[in-house]
Scaffold this motif. Structure first.
Motif, PDB file in Angstrom:
ATOM      1  N   VAL A   1       0.818  -1.213   0.000  1.00 32.55           N
ATOM      2  CA  VAL A   1       0.000   0.000   0.000  1.00 32.55           C
ATOM      3  C   VAL A   1       0.850   1.260   0.000  1.00 32.55           C
ATOM      4  O   VAL A   1       0.401   2.311  -0.477  1.00 32.55           O
ATOM      5  CB  VAL A   1      -0.966   0.015   1.208  1.00 32.55           C
ATOM      6  N   HIS A   2       2.058   1.180   0.526  1.00 36.08           N
ATOM      7  CA  HIS A   2       2.935   2.350   0.530  1.00 36.08           C
ATOM      8  C   HIS A   2       3.753   2.452  -0.756  1.00 36.08           C
ATOM      9  O   HIS A   2       4.163   3.557  -1.130  1.00 36.08           O
ATOM     10  CB  HIS A   2       3.877   2.290   1.731  1.00 36.08           C
ATOM     11  N   ASP A   3       3.985   1.332  -1.416  1.00 29.66           N
ATOM     12  CA  ASP A   3       4.857   1.333  -2.590  1.00 29.66           C
ATOM     13  C   ASP A   3       4.096   1.518  -3.900  1.00 29.66           C
ATOM     14  O   ASP A   3       4.634   2.113  -4.840  1.00 29.66           O
ATOM     15  CB  ASP A   3       5.638   0.010  -2.662  1.00 29.66           C
ATOM     16  N   GLU A   4       2.878   1.000  -3.974  1.00 30.74           N
ATOM     17  CA  GLU A   4       2.135   1.004  -5.234  1.00 30.74           C
ATOM     18  C   GLU A   4       1.206   2.209  -5.309  1.00 30.74           C
ATOM     19  O   GLU A   4       0.352   2.398  -4.449  1.00 30.74           O
ATOM     20  CB  GLU A   4       1.315  -0.282  -5.374  1.00 30.74           C
ATOM     21  N   PRO A   5       1.331   3.043  -6.345  1.00 30.73           N
ATOM     22  CA  PRO A   5       0.461   4.223  -6.443  1.00 30.73           C
ATOM     23  C   PRO A   5      -0.970   3.898  -6.841  1.00 30.73           C
ATOM     24  O   PRO A   5      -1.865   4.705  -6.611  1.00 30.73           O
ATOM     25  CB  PRO A   5       1.149   5.074  -7.515  1.00 30.73           C
ATOM     26  N   GLU A   6      -1.210   2.739  -7.453  1.00 33.92           N
ATOM     27  CA  GLU A   6      -2.547   2.380  -7.910  1.00 33.92           C
ATOM     28  C   GLU A   6      -2.987   1.062  -7.281  1.00 33.92           C
ATOM     29  O   GLU A   6      -2.163   0.195  -6.959  1.00 33.92           O
ATOM     30  CB  GLU A   6      -2.584   2.258  -9.443  1.00 33.92           C
ATOM     31  N   LEU A   7      -4.311   0.900  -7.132  1.00 35.22           N
ATOM     32  CA  LEU A   7      -4.850  -0.315  -6.529  1.00 35.22           C
ATOM     33  C   LEU A   7      -4.515  -1.585  -7.309  1.00 35.22           C
ATOM     34  O   LEU A   7      -4.250  -2.627  -6.698  1.00 35.22           O
ATOM     35  CB  LEU A   7      -6.371  -0.196  -6.383  1.00 35.22           C
ATOM     36  N   PRO A   8      -4.530  -1.577  -8.651  1.00 33.49           N
ATOM     37  CA  PRO A   8      -4.153  -2.815  -9.351  1.00 33.49           C
ATOM     38  C   PRO A   8      -2.760  -3.311  -8.994  1.00 33.49           C
ATOM     39  O   PRO A   8      -2.535  -4.523  -8.901  1.00 33.49           O
ATOM     40  CB  PRO A   8      -4.249  -2.427 -10.835  1.00 33.49           C
ATOM     41  N   GLY A   9      -1.817  -2.400  -8.762  1.00 34.44           N
ATOM     42  CA  GLY A   9      -0.480  -2.818  -8.347  1.00 34.44           C
ATOM     43  C   GLY A   9      -0.497  -3.494  -6.995  1.00 34.44           C
ATOM     44  O   GLY A   9       0.229  -4.473  -6.760  1.00 34.44           O
ATOM     45  N   VAL A  10      -1.330  -2.993  -6.076  1.00 33.13           N
ATOM     46  CA  VAL A  10      -1.454  -3.636  -4.758  1.00 33.13           C
ATOM     47  C   VAL A  10      -2.009  -5.046  -4.908  1.00 33.13           C
ATOM     48  O   VAL A  10      -1.507  -6.003  -4.296  1.00 33.13           O
ATOM     49  CB  VAL A  10      -2.357  -2.791  -3.839  1.00 33.13           C
ATOM     50  N   LEU A  11      -3.034  -5.192  -5.738  1.00 31.76           N
ATOM     51  CA  LEU A  11      -3.643  -6.509  -5.906  1.00 31.76           C
ATOM     52  C   LEU A  11      -2.676  -7.490  -6.559  1.00 31.76           C
ATOM     53  O   LEU A  11      -2.646  -8.681  -6.201  1.00 31.76           O
ATOM     54  CB  LEU A  11      -4.916  -6.385  -6.741  1.00 31.76           C
ATOM     55  N   ARG A  12      -1.874  -7.027  -7.496  1.00 32.32           N
ATOM     56  CA  ARG A  12      -0.868  -7.914  -8.114  1.00 32.32           C
ATOM     57  C   ARG A  12       0.139  -8.397  -7.065  1.00 32.32           C
ATOM     58  O   ARG A  12       0.557  -9.562  -7.081  1.00 32.32           O
ATOM     59  CB  ARG A  12      -0.138  -7.172  -9.228  1.00 32.32           C
ATOM     60  N   ARG A  13       0.520  -7.519  -6.166  1.00 27.20           N
ATOM     61  CA  ARG A  13       1.457  -7.916  -5.111  1.00 27.20           C
ATOM     62  C   ARG A  13       0.822  -8.971  -4.209  1.00 27.20           C
ATOM     63  O   ARG A  13       1.482  -9.932  -3.787  1.00 27.20           O
ATOM     64  CB  ARG A  13       1.863  -6.690  -4.299  1.00 27.20           C
ATOM     65  N   LEU A  14      -0.452  -8.801  -3.880  1.00 27.26           N
ATOM     66  CA  LEU A  14      -1.137  -9.797  -3.055  1.00 27.26           C
ATOM     67  C   LEU A  14      -1.216 -11.144  -3.773  1.00 27.26           C
ATOM     68  O   LEU A  14      -1.052 -12.203  -3.137  1.00 27.26           O
ATOM     69  CB  LEU A  14      -2.549  -9.316  -2.701  1.00 27.26           C
ATOM     70  N   GLU A  15      -1.460 -11.108  -5.079  1.00 29.08           N
ATOM     71  CA  GLU A  15      -1.530 -12.369  -5.821  1.00 29.08           C
ATOM     72  C   GLU A  15      -0.185 -13.086  -5.827  1.00 29.08           C
ATOM     73  O   GLU A  15      -0.124 -14.311  -5.645  1.00 29.08           O
ATOM     74  CB  GLU A  15      -1.985 -12.098  -7.260  1.00 29.08           C
TER      75      GLU A  15
END
Length: 387
Positions: free
Chosen positions: A177-191
């Motif tokens: 959440v601190h590194d990714e500026p957009e929500l899709p990037g956060v979701l990719r990290r979770l995946e």
């Protein structure tokens, strides 16, 4: 516990510090030995009493009824003392284990702050496993430079078996959440974190399958709802198989924006969700769902399906919308009281602990500054802290 004084030691220099650490380590090594000696002291004393009575007491050598009764009483007292000692020792160890487990669970699913960047937060969670405060549900609210980001998830299964997946997903979320500026990037990290976790589990459970098993854990997945609430109240979401939240509005009167009415509970059905993490790969495109503004006087109620699926003795499901409506009308000014009322009704409906893990989370807009286009749509704020 080793305590090292922060002051200046008597002997300055590296050697003085080494001597201080050496003494501390020596005391730490002696403490377990002393504890073991004390643990053996009482059983040894009771045994010595029994042996002394049998060998040295003249009454123990007699065969009369009174002598036998006295002998039985002595050995009964010795046995009772030993049982009480063992029980006390086991209770002490149980308290220590619970203290350590509670600290570990608190780090994994840590308490949320009452307010995050002007948003009031209230949360309640129950695990289906007795004695565990963490199960298969996960949640987190973090303020970032990109806005307040919220995650609510539900691991397949419940209880202690799902804690590893909860740790993997939450650990990745807290960094992303601190590194990714957009929500899709956060979701990719979770995946990616979920995929690594499943692969490592497969290696540990089936070491003969090789370094890279084709189907790590076929039936393991987690539903995830990601929310981002901007500084202007604009809310965006990505949903991977999780129930959509409810929108709560406190006071009465019509609201022109988005066709909503104040004083009502509205289910936000915002399209078909993405597949849960771990079940199928995410698609190449991850369209962010725009949920509109979260105005002062409005709150989002997030939950896991353990709340809706809770049944009473007659097999009826918990009426979550009716409970939310009643709680919002009864306590129009406190998100904490709304959540407390719903959570109490859930436990009463289930007759105690529900059969599945359940988590409830309220995020209310308690900000005083309202964007100009929405100033006529503001209701009484839902305030309150964490439950």
């Amino acid at each position: 516990m080793i305590r090292i004084n922060a002051g200046v030691p008597r002997r300055a220099g590296p050697r003085g510090r080494h001597l201080t650490l050496g003494r501390a380590r020596g005391r730490a090594r002696r403490q377990p030995r002393l504890r073991r000696l004390l643990a053996l002291g009482l059983p040894t004393a009771w045994g010595a009493v029994a042996i002394t009575y049998k060998l040295a007491c003249p009454l123990a050598q007699q065969n009369g009824l009174g002598a036998r009764i006295a002998t039985c009483a002595v050995f009964f007292a010795v046995g009772t003392g030993l049982v009480l000692h063992v029980r006390r020792r086991l209770l002490w160890e149980l308290r220590q284990i619970r203290r350590v487990a509670g600290a570990a669970q608190g780090v994994l699913l840590r308490p949320l702050p009452p307010s995050v960047d002007g948003l009031n937060v209230a949360v309640a969670q129950v695990s289906a496993d007795r004695g565990a405060s963490v199960g298969g549900d996960l949640y987190e609210v973090i303020g970032t430079e990109h806005g307040v980001r919220v995650v609510m998830g539900d691991v397949r299964g419940h209880g202690l078996a799902a804690i590893g997946t909860v740790a993997a997903v939450l650990g990745s979320f807290r960094e992303a959440v601190h590194d990714e500026p957009e929500l899709p990037g956060v979701l990719r990290r979770l995946e990616r974190a979920m995929t690594r976790h499943l692969r490592e589990r497969a290696k540990a459970e089936h070491p003969s399958s090789g370094p890279d098993p084709d189907n790590p854990v076929a039936e393991e997945f987690v539903t995830v709802l990601l929310l981002e609430i901007g500084h202007d109240g604009e809310t965006r979401a990505l949903n991977c198989g999780h129930p959509w939240p409810y929108l709560l509005r406190a006071d009465g009167g019509p609201a022109e924006a988005r066709g909503r009415e104040r004083g009502r509970v509205e289910r936000l059905g915002l399209g078909d969700p993405l597949p849960p993490l771990g079940a199928f790969p995410l698609p190449a495109e991850l369209p962010v769902v725009r949920c509109g503004p979260l105005l002062p006087g409005e709150a989002l109620f997030l939950y896991t399906d353990g709340a809706e699926d809770a049944r009473d003795s007659a097999g009826r499901f918990f009426p979550l919308p009716a409970a939310l409506t009643e709680a919002t009308r009864t306590h129009p000014a406190s998100a904490q009281e709304v959540l407390g009322t719903v959570f109490t009704r859930l436990l009463a409906h289930a007759g105690g602990l529900p059969s599945d893990d359940a988590a409830l989370l309220v995020v209310a807009n308690g900000r005083t500054q309202v964007p100009a286009p929405y100033r006529e749509q503001v209701a009484t704020p839902l305030g309150g802290a964490g439950l």
